[in-house]
Motif scaffolding. Structure first.
Motif, PDB file in Angstrom:
ATOM      1  N   ALA A  12      -5.159   9.693  -6.743  1.00 15.48           N
ATOM      2  CA  ALA A  12      -5.715   8.563  -6.300  1.00 15.48           C
ATOM      3  C   ALA A  12      -5.817   8.867  -4.695  1.00 15.48           C
ATOM      4  N   LEU A  13      -7.403   7.658  -4.270  1.00 16.47           N
ATOM      5  CA  LEU A  13      -8.109   6.772  -3.316  1.00 16.47           C
ATOM      6  C   LEU A  13      -7.394   5.531  -2.327  1.00 16.47           C
ATOM      7  N   VAL A  14      -6.405   5.402  -2.095  1.00 16.33           N
ATOM      8  CA  VAL A  14      -5.995   3.961  -2.612  1.00 16.33           C
ATOM      9  C   VAL A  14      -6.928   3.194  -0.659  1.00 16.33           C
ATOM     10  N   GLY A  15      -7.481   2.111  -1.029  1.00 15.48           N
ATOM     11  CA  GLY A  15      -8.403   1.750   0.170  1.00 15.48           C
ATOM     12  C   GLY A  15      -8.333   0.177   0.061  1.00 15.48           C
ATOM     13  N   GLY A  16      -8.468  -1.140   0.154  1.00 16.14           N
ATOM     14  CA  GLY A  16      -8.691  -2.142   0.872  1.00 16.14           C
ATOM     15  C   GLY A  16      -8.543  -2.350   2.441  1.00 16.14           C
ATOM     16  N   THR A  17      -8.483  -3.880   2.740  1.00 17.60           N
ATOM     17  CA  THR A  17      -7.884  -4.188   4.554  1.00 17.60           C
ATOM     18  C   THR A  17      -6.458  -4.004   4.215  1.00 17.60           C
ATOM     19  N   GLN A  18      -5.519  -3.849   2.823  1.00 20.97           N
ATOM     20  CA  GLN A  18      -4.249  -3.382   2.836  1.00 20.97           C
ATOM     21  C   GLN A  18      -3.770  -2.098   3.883  1.00 20.97           C
ATOM     22  N   VAL A  47       0.975  -1.450   0.261  1.00 27.22           N
ATOM     23  CA  VAL A  47       0.201   0.456   0.120  1.00 27.22           C
ATOM     24  C   VAL A  47       0.978   1.300  -0.071  1.00 27.22           C
ATOM     25  N   ARG A  48       2.098   1.316   1.066  1.00 33.43           N
ATOM     26  CA  ARG A  48       3.169   2.372   0.593  1.00 33.43           C
ATOM     27  C   ARG A  48       3.529   2.612  -0.613  1.00 33.43           C
ATOM     28  N   ALA A  49       3.633   2.132  -1.469  1.00 34.94           N
ATOM     29  CA  ALA A  49       4.427   1.839  -2.596  1.00 34.94           C
ATOM     30  C   ALA A  49       3.195   2.298  -3.806  1.00 34.94           C
TER      31      ALA A  49
END
Length: 742
Positions: free
Chosen positions: A531-537, A519-521
């Motif tokens: 961008a909006l990054v989601g998911g369990t991670q 996720v950090r990458a």
């Protein structure tokens, strides 16, 4: 000769003691009425609590989830229905196809369901199990943690169970959370049923009588009922985690019994000193006033220290930790208040009857110089350097496993193996591409998938080159290792009028530290639009960031509160610093044991067996730190207060320490036994989170009451000598911290 007790008029504890002992019946009646109101208020508390509360306000994960649900009506499934055919059957049998199609159609008609992806009727291979006996129906539900009861639980009742030849179970983040809630409630009842008789038996042995033990249990019960009532009211104003209820109950019984034990032991000691008083009533009165003004001060100082450590949880912007803080602070405050008010009132009314129904000949709590605890302290202080070196090396060895901690989060495997939700998830993990069902989700609101196809293509290629990324799926196709390997699938759903989004499928578990690194990458890769990054991670990454950002302020708060309160209690600068260092060492060793047992799986068979996931939950160390620090300081305050009292009476340092150990060691070892029993009952939970917390707190208290307070603390005080009592020359230090008899 009559002994008079000299009390300072401004002493609040002295004034409180005088008021309570003047009106004991009214005190108990008022307490009983308050308890009755609290009991009525606490009814139905479970219905207002929920599992979760680990999302910081404004977290990117939450914004991504909201965008995917509202703008794209897509994303990772909220609920995964696992439909399994009977023995010898297949999900492609005509009866299974008909039943599965009806199931998917029923799901589409339910409220809050914004997307359904089903194996039936199109039968995509990705939603069919490897053995052909199971298939998936993926639901996206517009619901959050706090509304899952209202939105998702009715849906699960409607869709799970028997559907023709198919047996349907449910998994996914929300069903797992709801299952954890149910398990928490079950474990709370089990803990109460297990801990109550064991605690009662221990208390009867410790106090030597049924009546005295019953008083301590009543104090604990009143404190817990009051705290639960407070949580019930609080749940009407804000979100409260169900975990807070379990920990508040355990903490309440532990500390209430602690405080009651300290008060009643000192009362017996003071009553023995007043045995020559011609008037028994006056003797009991004087003994109780002395108890409240001496040990009562210790109880108040101890309670404030515990409250200070729990208040550090309020620094974190997470509802779960704040819920534990609210419940814990309330139950600690009530425990201390009851110990210095209702308990003395009951003692003055009972009089000698407090020792009724004795199960054995009651031994005195203290003995003159030369008792076994006195001899142990002197033995340790005769050779302080070897003791410090050996015990320091032992605790350091226990700390070392903590350096290998791999922080993640407990998933469905935190549930008991027999749980229906756990079985459904095991099927998904065994027969399907589990990682593909839990991708990192990247929402690109405002990006036109057609006009910006080139930009989206370049972005997907950059994402596909990242370590641990197996493939990237988006509106322009599928990508592996930086290359486009397949065109977009018809009806893929990766684009809408609101923009586009991409699914980044990894080759590592979503609940692991490696998933957080992905996720950090992903967030570091330049994107065509914000961008909006989601998911369990992403949820786990945001959780770790929220804890890391507030950890230093929380630790600073604990340190400052501890130093100020112990400085007030001991009138020393060195003693609080010594106590802080010893507590840090003790808790670090506890964290090492937790990693050794739960991350690496050693001794798992002794704890009822659990699934070793190879991770340490990100929240647990913070939770254990704040709760265990307060419990440990409880014993430190008791020991130091008595040491200062003996030193103020003229004893040199080593004799003061030995006498303090003689007077208090039996108390805090008995108290630690009670706490260990309560926490061991919590460790018997079927829920891994409660099991870890229970074991962690039990280990912390055991190490603190034995290695730290009985051995290491006396050795260090012997080494420090007169430096223990150093204080800046601002004003003369008081001769004694307790009421003076003359």
């Amino acid at each position: 000769m009559k002994r008079n007790l000299r009390l300072l008029p401004a002493d609040p504890l002295g004034a409180l003691a005088g008021l309570v002992l003047r009106f004991p019946v009214r005190t108990l009646v008022l307490t009983g009425c308050a308890l009755l109101v609290a009991a009525v208020t606490a009814v139905g508390v479970n219905e207002n609590l929920y599992h979760g509360g680990t999302t910081a306000p404004g977290a990117e994960w939450a914004r991504a989830e909201h965008t995917l649900s509202t703008a794209f009506r897509s994303g990772s499934p909220t609920v995964t229905l696992v439909a399994t055919a009977g023995p010898g059957g297949s999900v492609d049998d005509p009866a299974s196809v008909a039943a599965g199609t009806r199931l998917a159609e029923r799901a589409r008609r339910l409220p809050k369901v914004v997307e359904v992806r089903s194996y039936w009727p199109g039968r995509p291979a990705a939603l069919r199990g490897r053995d052909g006996r199971s298939a998936l129906v993926l639901l996206r539900v517009a619901s959050g943690e706090a509304t899952a009861h209202r939105d998702v639980e009715p849906l699960l009742r409607e869709l799970t169970g028997r559907h023709g030849p198919l047996a349907v179970g449910a998994t996914g983040a929300t069903p797992v959370g709801l299952a954890i809630e149910r398990q928490s409630r079950l474990d709370l009842r089990r803990t109460e049923l297990l801990a109550a008789p064991l605690t009662a038996a221990v208390l009867v042995l410790v106090f030597g009588g049924v009546v005295a033990a019953g008083l301590a249990l009543l104090v604990g019960l009143c404190a817990v009922v009051g705290a639960v009532a407070f949580l019930t009211g609080l749940s009407q104003l804000t979100t409260v985690s169900v975990i807070a209820l379990n920990l508040t109950t355990a903490l309440g019984f532990a500390l209430a019994v602690d405080f009651s034990l300290f008060m009643m032991a000192r009362y017996r000691e003071e009553r023995a000193r007043y045995r020559d008083e011609p008037d028994p009533g006056e003797a009991a009165h004087q003994a109780l006033v002395a108890t409240v003004c001496s040990t009562g001060r210790t109880v108040v100082c101890s309670a404030l220290t515990v409250i200070g450590s729990l208040a550090a949880l309020l620094v974190f912007p997470l509802d779960m930790l704040r819920s534990v803080a609210y419940g814990g602070i309330t139950v600690v405050a009530l425990s201390a208040l009851l110990a210095v008010t209702a308990l003395p009132a009951a003692l003055v009314l009972l009089g000698p009857r407090v020792d009724a129904l004795s199960v054995r000949r009651r031994r005195p709590w203290t003995t003159p110089d030369g008792g076994r605890w006195y001899r142990l302290a002197h033995t340790v202080m005769r050779r302080p350097v070897p003791v410090v070196l050996v015990l320091g090396a032992l605790l350091t060895a226990l700390v070392l496993p903590f350096t290998d901690a791999r922080f993640g989060t407990f998933d469905d495997r935190a549930l008991p193996a027999g749980s229906a939700t756990r079985r459904a998830t095991d099927t998904v993990r065994r027969d399907f591409d589990h990682h593909a069902l839990n991708p990192v989700q990247v929402a690109l609101p405002g990006l036109d998938a057609r006009a910006g196809a080139a930009a989206l293509d370049g972005y997907a290629r950059r994402l596909a080159r990242l370590e641990h990324v197996a493939r990237v799926e988006t509106a322009t196709g599928t990508y592996r290792e930086g290359r486009r390997v397949a065109p977009p699938v018809p009806g893929h759903g990766y684009a809408s009028g609101a923009g586009a989004w991409a699914a980044v499928v990894t080759d590592v578990g979503p609940e692991t530290a490696e998933g957080v690194s992905v996720v950090r990458a992903v967030r570091a890769v330049s994107s065509p639009v914000p961008a909006l990054v989601g998911g369990t991670q992403a949820w786990l990454a945001d959780l770790a960031d929220a804890i890391r950002a507030r950890l230093v302020p929380a630790l600073s708060l604990i340190a400052v509160v501890t130093l100020l309160l112990l400085g007030w209690c001991t009138r020393s600068v060195v003693l609080p610093l010594k106590a802080l260092v010893l507590n840090v060492l003790s808790l670090s060793a506890t964290f090492g044991v937790m990693v050794l047992v739960f991350q690496e799986g050693h001794l798992s068979g002794w704890l009822g067996g659990f699934t070793v996931t190879g991770v340490t939950d990100t929240v647990v160390p913070v939770l254990v730190l704040c709760v265990a620090f307060g419990l440990s300081m409880d014993y430190e305050v008791l020991l130091l207060s008595r040491t200062v009292e003996e030193h103020g009476a003229g004893a040199p340092t080593r004799r003061a320490v030995a006498r303090a150990v003689q007077h208090t060691a039996g108390l805090f070892t008995a108290s630690a036994l009670v706490v260990v029993v309560v926490m061991a009952a919590l460790a018997a939970s079927g829920l891994l989170l409660l099991k870890v917390v229970g074991v962690g707190l039990a280990v912390a208290v055991f190490v603190d009451a034995t290695v730290i307070r009985l051995l290491l603390a006396p050795a260090l005080m012997a080494l420090l000598g007169r430096a223990n009592w150093w204080v800046p020359a601002l004003r003369p230090a008081p001769q004694s911290l307790v009421p003076v008899k003359r």
